[in-house]
Design an enzyme around this catalytic site. Sequence first.
Site, PDB file in Angstrom:
ATOM      1  NE  ARG A  85     110.242  36.953  58.927  1.00 26.94           N
ATOM      2  CZ  ARG A  85     109.563  36.848  57.794  1.00 26.94           C
ATOM      3  NH1 ARG A  85     109.587  35.732  57.097  1.00 26.94           N
ATOM      4  NH2 ARG A  85     108.868  37.866  57.348  1.00 26.94           N
ATOM      5  CG  HIS A 129     103.706  37.975  57.382  1.00 24.22           C
ATOM      6  ND1 HIS A 129     104.924  37.332  57.463  1.00 24.22           N
ATOM      7  CD2 HIS A 129     103.038  37.359  56.386  1.00 24.22           C
ATOM      8  CE1 HIS A 129     104.974  36.366  56.561  1.00 24.22           C
ATOM      9  NE2 HIS A 129     103.835  36.359  55.886  1.00 24.22           N
ATOM     10  CD  GLU A 174     106.833  36.959  50.867  1.00 18.37           C
ATOM     11  OE1 GLU A 174     105.633  36.904  50.566  1.00 18.37           O
ATOM     12  OE2 GLU A 174     107.546  35.955  50.951  1.00 18.37           O
ATOM     13  CG  ASN A 300     110.671  35.732  52.635  1.00 18.22           C
ATOM     14  OD1 ASN A 300     111.544  35.653  53.494  1.00 18.22           O
ATOM     15  ND2 ASN A 300     109.439  36.141  52.904  1.00 18.22           N
ATOM     16  CE1 TYR A 302     108.463  29.330  50.541  1.00 22.57           C
ATOM     17  CE2 TYR A 302     108.682  31.703  50.224  1.00 22.57           C
ATOM     18  CZ  TYR A 302     108.384  30.622  51.034  1.00 22.57           C
ATOM     19  OH  TYR A 302     108.022  30.828  52.350  1.00 22.57           O
ATOM     20  CD  GLU A 359     108.193  33.738  54.379  1.00 26.86           C
ATOM     21  OE1 GLU A 359     107.723  33.225  53.351  1.00 26.86           O
ATOM     22  OE2 GLU A 359     107.664  34.695  54.975  1.00 26.86           O
TER      23      GLU A 359
END
Length: 455
Positions: A85, A129, A174, A300, A302, A359
Amino acid sequence: MSSFDLSDEILKKLPKHFHFGTAAAAYQVEGAVNEGGRGPSIWDIFSSTPGKTRNGDTGAISVDHYHRFTEDFVLMRELNIKHYRFSIAWSRLFPMGSGLINQQGVDFYNRLLDSMLENGITPMATLYHWDLPQALQDLGGWENRDTVYRFQEYADAAFRAFGDRVKNWITHNEPWCVSVLGNLTGEHAPGFHDAQKALTVAHHVLLSHGLAVQTYRGLNQDGQIGITLNLTPVYAQTPGSDDDKAVVINDVFSNRWFLDPIFKAQYPKEMTQIIGELKNAISIDDLATIAQPIDFLGVNYYQPLVVRYDENAAPFYTENVTPQDRVTSMGWPISGDGLRDLLLRLQKDYGTCPFYITENGAAYSDQLEQGHVHDDERVHYLSDHVLAIAEAREQGVDVRGYYVWSFIDNFEWAWGYDQRFGIVYCDYATLQRYPKDSAWWYAKHISRHQNLHMY
Ligand code: IFM
């Protein structure tokens, strides 16, 4: 054999064509900011403004992927990584944000894509991005509705130029970060502190997503298109108590602000109390445009968030009580279970949809020792999260891929080069690449997964 190896039984839960990939973004890896006719982006300006990034770091050179992509794709092939990606820098295609296309920029991404494909790597391209052409920021940036239409033109040009080879498109990465970090907390470019701006920017970014999806459908290319959101499962410290109110608030702010318009064509009503009312920016058909059917949702993930209600802490009424016993060097708490719970929740509240984890990864203070980096903590992190995906799939969630953030250490925005997220170490003095133990762990699991699905 590492204690974090996943069993055959777990790997078999991930289907044959599951994407095991890695991810990166243009400004974080390319460097070569003044080459190929590229125009400046908001991140060139922001990062070169004193005090905005750690040590005054910028992406001007970064890991020089612009010149070294062939070396990087050969290394990816050696590591069995077949999905990548990447993002396209808008200001390489349109140095002034719009107008005539810059052929040198098109040529660069043609070379990049051809090299990827020659190395057996399938591209997934992100259109935005975070690197808005500065020329558009000068006209008001994402706060100006006109930027939405410039994005649509840029998306159209990218689909036409690269759509023969790119079959997986992501409109935005995002949007929460674009809106909140860029316009409310000011940690990211363009660096404002204004809630009304953040609301308007979020709305325009979402609208541009919807228009880009419509444009893509109009071209009848045989690919898929979606959007990537950064999402966080939110838990109450004591479920069934007032803490549940803090869960609702944080969930609206972190997740539903973007999920609800995309999947339900509406903003959560609680938004008004939390961040304010979206004034002026909205036109009657906008929400219908934003809610275009998408082919997949990029997630994504985390870290999780655990909250306690605090009546004195308006407007979030929250005390963050997330356990800190296992954290990355960013101070982000680690929980693979959080990813599984998030996926189950998405399916429950927003319906069946293919998901890609676009991600997931962790920063640690890696040390290069005689050409090796022993990053056991990262291996542990990756292992926990791949396991979480297998568990979610077992419970019926259609997760189709996992992209580690990141392939190689890179420019971590306001953190500069202080934080290393790569599974490949970059020696910034020589720009030499060294696969870390996590890269070999990943390579081994991809190959085992492939062998298990051979027949
Ligand atoms: O480096 C970033 C990336 O650009 C967006 N998602 C989070 C990553 C780690 O902070």
